[in-house]
Design an enzyme around this catalytic site. Structure first.
Site, PDB file in Angstrom:
ATOM      1  CD  GLU A   1      31.469  37.360  48.452  1.00 30.51           C
ATOM      2  OE1 GLU A   1      30.753  37.351  47.425  1.00 30.51           O
ATOM      3  OE2 GLU A   1      32.505  38.049  48.538  1.00 30.51           O
TER       4      GLU A   1
ATOM      5  CE  LYS B   1      29.837  40.479  46.084  1.00 33.13           C
ATOM      6  NZ  LYS B   1      31.233  39.975  46.137  1.00 33.13           N
TER       7      LYS B   1
ATOM      8  N   GLY C   1      36.453  40.913  43.553  1.00 35.96           N
ATOM      9  CA  GLY C   1      37.019  42.181  43.097  1.00 35.96           C
ATOM     10  C   GLY C   1      37.157  43.170  44.241  1.00 35.96           C
TER      11      GLY C   1
ATOM     12  CG  ASP D   1      29.819  39.960  49.919  1.00 37.54           C
ATOM     13  OD1 ASP D   1      29.993  39.511  51.072  1.00 37.54           O
ATOM     14  OD2 ASP D   1      30.734  40.486  49.246  1.00 37.54           O
TER      15      ASP D   1
ATOM     16  CG  ASP E   1      35.608  38.302  50.284  1.00 39.08           C
ATOM     17  OD1 ASP E   1      36.835  38.376  50.403  1.00 39.08           O
ATOM     18  OD2 ASP E   1      34.950  39.252  49.796  1.00 39.08           O
TER      19      ASP E   1
ATOM     20  CE  LYS F   1      29.736  44.030  48.406  1.00 42.35           C
ATOM     21  NZ  LYS F   1      30.798  43.192  48.984  1.00 42.35           N
TER      22      LYS F   1
ATOM     23  CE  LYS G   1      37.012  40.365  47.204  1.00 40.71           C
ATOM     24  NZ  LYS G   1      36.506  41.332  48.195  1.00 40.71           N
TER      25      LYS G   1
ATOM     26  CB  SER H   1      29.757  43.250  43.343  1.00 41.26           C
ATOM     27  OG  SER H   1      29.605  43.580  44.708  1.00 41.26           O
TER      28      SER H   1
HETATM   29  O1  OSB Z   1      33.341  41.876  49.637  1.00 39.60           O
HETATM   30  O2  OSB Z   1      33.616  41.388  47.619  1.00 39.60           O
HETATM   31  C1  OSB Z   1      33.641  42.230  48.517  1.00 39.60           C
HETATM   32  C2  OSB Z   1      34.457  45.652  47.057  1.00 39.60           C
HETATM   33  C3  OSB Z   1      35.272  46.166  48.048  1.00 39.60           C
HETATM   34  C4  OSB Z   1      35.515  45.424  49.171  1.00 39.60           C
HETATM   35  C5  OSB Z   1      34.939  44.161  49.322  1.00 39.60           C
HETATM   36  C6  OSB Z   1      34.142  43.627  48.326  1.00 39.60           C
HETATM   37  C7  OSB Z   1      33.863  44.407  47.189  1.00 39.60           C
HETATM   38  C8  OSB Z   1      32.958  43.991  46.129  1.00 39.60           C
HETATM   39  C9  OSB Z   1      33.143  44.640  44.781  1.00 39.60           C
HETATM   40  O3  OSB Z   1      32.040  43.227  46.285  1.00 39.60           O
HETATM   41  C10 OSB Z   1      33.649  43.738  43.750  1.00 39.60           C
HETATM   42  C11 OSB Z   1      34.067  44.454  42.504  1.00 39.60           C
HETATM   43  O4  OSB Z   1      33.210  44.655  41.638  1.00 39.60           O
HETATM   44  O5  OSB Z   1      35.254  44.838  42.353  1.00 39.60           O
HETATM   45 MG    MG Z   2      32.891  39.819  49.525  1.00 38.50          MG
END
Ligand code: OSB
Ligand code: MG
Length: 368
Positions: A213, A161, A290, A188, A238, A163, A262, A135
């Site tokens: 996402e 992925k 994550g 995402d 999510d 953001k 998660k 990510s």
């Molecule tokens: O939206 O998935 C998310 C990290 C912190 C809060 C929200 C998210 C995330 C990530 C990181 O996308 C995922 C990871 O590599 O741990």
């Molecule tokens: Mg997310």
């Protein structure tokens, strides 16, 4: 088994590189590590919550408070004869899923050591080879994004992925497709859009993304159902999937075609497994998200990825994706985006008390 001693540690570890989402930038992991002791064994869990209430209402501080004042007094000194007893004991606290997940993870670790079985086997996992995606946060420029993606692809991560947020969406996605071609790619939005942005979301449809996402509001299910009908790209939820009940509602409403699980967000590992199971029946694939976990939460996430309906690569990744030093030995290490689960009792990595102490900014001990 009687829980004789509980420790909590507020552990703060700097990130190698800031992590930016549509709701802000983080430069440290600030998680609560739980250590449960009983029968001469020690189990470790992690509440991988954010320091700010921007991803969800919980924070490092609320986890500390809810554990110290409610969950620990309920669990300490109690005869816990199985997971149902533990969950029932914690059920008088409404919500606070990340806090409960930290304790549940420590319970499972302790239980698996006692049983002499790897946790993924105890949970009914069927897969031992776990795949990782990565990510990538919002960068200061498209060039930096492309450079970071090059690095992660070289390391073998199985999907990228990125953001997105309004103003950082079609342009970076187009640039990534142009440079890297047909790689497994998803975005995402962390709830940054509304139905008024339908035009932008539909233009993302052009790029053959594996999924988009959480495009809309963090608590919404109905507008996502409206949006899904107007997009070719599968929506993955999510934030909106806050537990088993919202997962059921999302499936009934057609709010998404994929779910990001998660354990902390949904209320622990049994809730994660239950969502996995109902999605499997509904033929909705899931994958493990994550929260920039330290090694303990990361190892527990790897174990849950062994369940058969965890179809897509998770946001699991190697420890060194975020941290120079982790609190487990050895650190989590993916090779070419893959990792083989250990068959040893526990979760395959050893939590290191000295490293936990090194990065702790406060700790508490409770004894029966
Ligand atoms: O939206 O998935 C998310 C990290 C912190 C809060 C929200 C998210 C995330 C990530 C990181 O996308 C995922 C990871 O590599 O741990
Ligand atoms: Mg997310």
């Amino acid at each position: 088994m009687k829980i004789e001693k509980i420790e909590i540690h507020h552990v703060s570890i700097p990130l190698k590189h800031f992590f930016e989402t549509s709701f802000g930038r983080e430069d440290h992991g600030e998680h609560i590590i739980v250590k449960l002791s009983g029968d001469g064994l020690h189990g470790y869990g992690e509440s991988a919550v954010s320091p700010d209430p921007s991803y969800c209402y919980e924070t490092t501080e609320t986890v500390w408070h809810v554990m110290k004042d409610f969950l620990i007094p309920a669990v300490l000194g109690r005869e816990i004869d199985g997971i149902e007893t533990l969950l029932k004991t914690m059920s008088k606290v409404r919500g606070h899923h990340f806090a409960k997940c930290g304790i549940e993870g420590a319970y499972w670790h302790l239980h698996s050591l006692k049983e002499g079985q790897p946790l993924h086997r105890i949970w009914g996992g069927t897969r031992t080879k776990i795949q990782s995606g990565v990510s990538i946060g919002i960068q200061d420029s498209v060039e930096e994004l492309l450079e970071r993606i090059t690095g992660f692809l070289d390391q073998g991560y199985k999907r990228i992925k990125i953001k997105i947020k309004p103003g950082w969406d079609v342009v970076p996605v187009e640039a990534v497709r142009k440079k890297f071609g047909d790689i497994p790619l998803m975005v995402d939005a962390n709830a940054a859009y509304t139905l008024n942005d339908l035009g932008i979301l539909q233009s993302l449809d052009e790029f053959d993304l594996t999924m988009i996402e959480q495009p809309l509001h963090f608590a919404d299910l109905t507008e996502h159902a409206v949006l899904q009908k107007q997009l070719k790209t599968p929506i993955c939820l999510d934030e909106s999937i806050s537990g088993v009940r919202t997962a059921n509602a999302a499936l009934a409403l057609g709010s998404c075609k994929i779910i990001n699980i998660k354990p902390g967000r949904v209320g622990g590992y049994m809730a994660a497994r239950e969502i996995h199971d109902i999605c499997k029946i509904a033929e909705i694939p899931v994958w493990c998200g994550g929260m920039l976990e330290f090694g303990i939460g990361r190892a527990l996430n790897l174990a849950i990825c062994s369940l058969p309906n965890f179809i897509f690569p998770g946001d699991v990744s190697s420890s060194d994706r975020y941290f120079d030093e982790d609190i487990i030995t050895p650190p989590v290490e993916f090779t070419d985006g893959e990792l083989l689960l250990s068959e040893e009792p526990g979760f395959g990595f050893k939590p290191d008390d000295a490293l936990i102490e090194k990065y702790s900014i406060r700790s508490l001990q409770f004894k029966n």
